[in-house]
Scaffold this active site. Structure first.
Site, PDB file in Angstrom:
ATOM      1  N   ARG A 234       0.849  -1.184   0.000  1.00 12.73           N
ATOM      2  CA  ARG A 234       0.000   0.000   0.000  1.00 12.73           C
ATOM      3  C   ARG A 234       0.883   1.231   0.000  1.00 12.73           C
ATOM      4  O   ARG A 234       1.956   1.230   0.626  1.00 12.73           O
ATOM      5  CB  ARG A 234      -0.881   0.050   1.252  1.00 12.73           C
ATOM      6  N   GLU A 263      -4.682   7.094  -5.296  1.00  7.63           N
ATOM      7  CA  GLU A 263      -4.915   6.396  -6.567  1.00  7.63           C
ATOM      8  C   GLU A 263      -6.421   6.273  -6.860  1.00  7.63           C
ATOM      9  O   GLU A 263      -7.213   6.184  -5.911  1.00  7.63           O
ATOM     10  CB  GLU A 263      -4.261   4.994  -6.527  1.00  7.63           C
ATOM     11  N   HIS A 281      -2.168  -0.556  -9.940  1.00  4.00           N
ATOM     12  CA  HIS A 281      -2.653  -1.406  -8.835  1.00  4.00           C
ATOM     13  C   HIS A 281      -3.327  -2.677  -9.388  1.00  4.00           C
ATOM     14  O   HIS A 281      -4.521  -2.884  -9.189  1.00  4.00           O
ATOM     15  CB  HIS A 281      -3.624  -0.635  -7.927  1.00  4.00           C
TER      16      HIS A 281
HETATM   17  C1  8YV Z   1      -6.926  -5.638  -5.353  1.00  2.85           C
HETATM   18  C2  8YV Z   1      -5.618  -5.408  -3.141  1.00  2.85           C
HETATM   19  O1  8YV Z   1      -6.333  -5.012  -6.444  1.00  2.85           O
HETATM   20  O2  8YV Z   1      -5.553  -7.528  -2.176  1.00  2.85           O
HETATM   21  C3  8YV Z   1      -5.506  -6.329  -1.987  1.00  2.85           C
HETATM   22  O3  8YV Z   1      -5.381  -5.836  -0.871  1.00  2.85           O
HETATM   23  O4  8YV Z   1      -5.456  -4.245  -3.025  1.00  2.85           O
HETATM   24  C4  8YV Z   1      -5.825  -5.996  -4.487  1.00  2.85           C
HETATM   25  O5  8YV Z   1      -5.764  -7.351  -4.532  1.00  2.85           O
HETATM   26  C5  8YV Z   1      -8.072  -4.860  -4.959  1.00  2.85           C
HETATM   27  O6  8YV Z   1      -8.635  -5.186  -3.757  1.00  2.85           O
HETATM   28  C6  8YV Z   1      -9.103  -4.948  -6.063  1.00  2.85           C
HETATM   29  O7  8YV Z   1      -9.931  -3.938  -5.956  1.00  2.85           O
END
Ligand code: 8YV
Length: 315
Positions: A234, A263, A281
Site C-alpha cells: 500500500r 490512486e 494497482h
Molecule cells: C486488489 C488489493 O487489487 O488484495 C488487496 O489488498 O489491493 C488488491 O488485490 C483490490 O482489492 C481490487 O480492488
C-alpha cells in the site's frame, strides 16, 4: 424469502456481478450520482458491503448503515476498513488471503526485472526507430546474484523471496521478529539497515496505522542512488513525498510502484520521472486470481447469511 440487500462500493467483474445479482438485492454506490441521497434512500436496508481492498469502508459509511452485519473485502488488505467502527457494532469483516499471493509476488518480481533491464525503454527503442538510427540500447543493471531486501515476510513477502532465490540473490528480510520459515534468508530487524543491505527493496507488508511511512526518508536514503524500491503493498507504507524528492534528486536510483496515495489520481510528479515504473494497482489482476477472489467474497457472504462460519474472517 426476500434477497438480502447488499452495497457494492466499486465494480466487480461481470462473472461476480451476475452471481451477486442472483442472490442479493444489489445497491451500487459507485453508480450513484448523489452518494448521500443514495445512502439516505437505501442505507437502512443494507446488511452487507462487498467492497474492494483500496476502497474499504469508512466509519462515516458504516455509520449510515444501521443494519450492517458484514463487510467482505475483495482483496487481502483491509486497511481501508475502519475496524474500530466494526468492532464497536459487532460487524464482521472478511478478506481474500492466499488466493492472490502468487500473482502479487509475480508482479513484484516482474517489475524488478522490467525496471532493472530497462525493458519498457528498450521496446520504445525498437518501435521508435532508435535501434536502426542510433544503434545499441544503453546498458542496464543485472538482477541475478545481487542483494534483495524484503520488508514484511508474510505470505506475499515469502513468495517474493522464494522467487528471488531462483535468481541466486543474497536475500535479507525485516519483520517484527525473525520467522522460523525463513530458510536461507538473513534477518535484519531495522528497515534502514535492510535498505542499506539491498539493491532491490520489496515492500510486502500489510498496511496499518503502525506501518504508515515505515519506508521513511532514512530508509530511502539508505537504499541510495543505485537502489530500487518496489512497492506491491500500500502507498501508505511509504513516505511518498520523500520518495518523490529522492527520485527527482536521484538520491534514490529508481522505483517500481503498483500503488499510490490518492490512486487512481496519482501525484503527477511521478509521471515526469524516467526512473519510475508505474503500474495501475493490478498485482492481483489475473483472470484466475480475480475469479478466486470473487468466489471467496461470495462464499463468505453466503456463509454469513446461512449462519455458518465465515471462511476467511478478519473480525
Ligand atoms: C486488489 C488489493 O487489487 O488484495 C488487496 O489488498 O489491493 C488488491 O488485490 C483490490 O482489492 C481490487 O480492488
Amino acid at each position: 424469502m426476500s434477497k438480502p440487500d447488499i452495497l457494492m462500493t466499486g465494480p466487480y467483474p461481470e462473472w461476480d456481478q451476475v452471481e451477486l445479482d442472483a442472490h442479493y438485492t444489489v445497491h451500487k454506490l459507485f453508480e450513484a450520482a448523489d452518494r448521500d441521497a443514495f445512502l439516505n434512500q437505501h442505507g437502512d436496508k443494507i446488511r452487507a458491503i462487498a467492497t474492494r481492498g483500496e476502497l474499504g469502508a469508512s466509519a462515516e459509511l458504516i455509520g449510515k448503515l444501521p443494519k450492517l452485519e458484514v463487510i467482505c473485502v475483495y482483496g487481502v488488505g483491509f486497511d481501508a476498513v475502519d475496524l474500530a467502527a466494526c468492532r464497536a457494532r459487532g460487524i464482521r469483516v472478511t478478506n481474500t488471503p492466499d488466493v492472490l499471493t502468487n500473482d502479487v509476488a509475480d508482479l513484484g518480481v516482474a517489475m524488478m526485472l522490467v525496471q532493472s533491464r530497462g525493458i519498457i525503454g528498450a521496446e520504445t527503442w525498437v518501435k521508435d526507430g532508435s535501434w536502426a538510427e542510433k544503434g545499441l540500447y544503453p546498458l542496464k543493471r543485472r538482477v541475478w546474484g545481487r542483494k534483495a531486501g524484503v520488508l514484511g515476510l508474510g505470505r506475499i513477502g515469502f513468495e517474493v523471496a522464494k522467487r528471488l532465490k531462483g535468481f541466486d540473490m543474497d536475500i535479507a528480510y525485516s519483520d517484527v521478529e525473525a520467522k522460523p520459515y525463513a530458510d536461507g534468508l538473513t534477518y535484519i530487524a531495522d528497515p534502514v539497515e535492510l535498505a542499506r543491505h539491498a539493491d532491490f527493496l520489496f515492500i510486502t507488508l500489510a498496511a496499518s496505522a503502525v506501518t504508515r511511512h515505515i519506508v521513511s526518508k532514512d530508509v530511502i536514503a539508505a537504499l541510495g542512488p543505485e537502489g530500487m524500491l518496489i512497492n506491491i503493498s500500500r502507498a501508505s507504507n511509504i513516505d511518498e513525498e520523500a520518495l518523490l524528492e529522492a527520485l527527482e534528486n536521484r538520491t534514490l536510483g529508481s522505483a517500481a510502484l503498483d500503488v499510490f496515495e490518492g490512486e487512481p489520481k496519482l501525484n503527477p510528479r511521478f509521471l515526469q520521472l524516467d526512473n519510475v515504473l508505474v503500474q495501475p494497482h493490478h498485482a492481483s489482476g489475473t483472470i484466475e486470481t480475480r475469479k478466486a477472489m470473487g468466489k471467496l467474497v461470495r462464499d463468505n457472504l453466503a456463509a454469513h447469511f446461512a449462519g455458518s462460519a465465515l471462511l476467511t474472517p478478519v473480525l
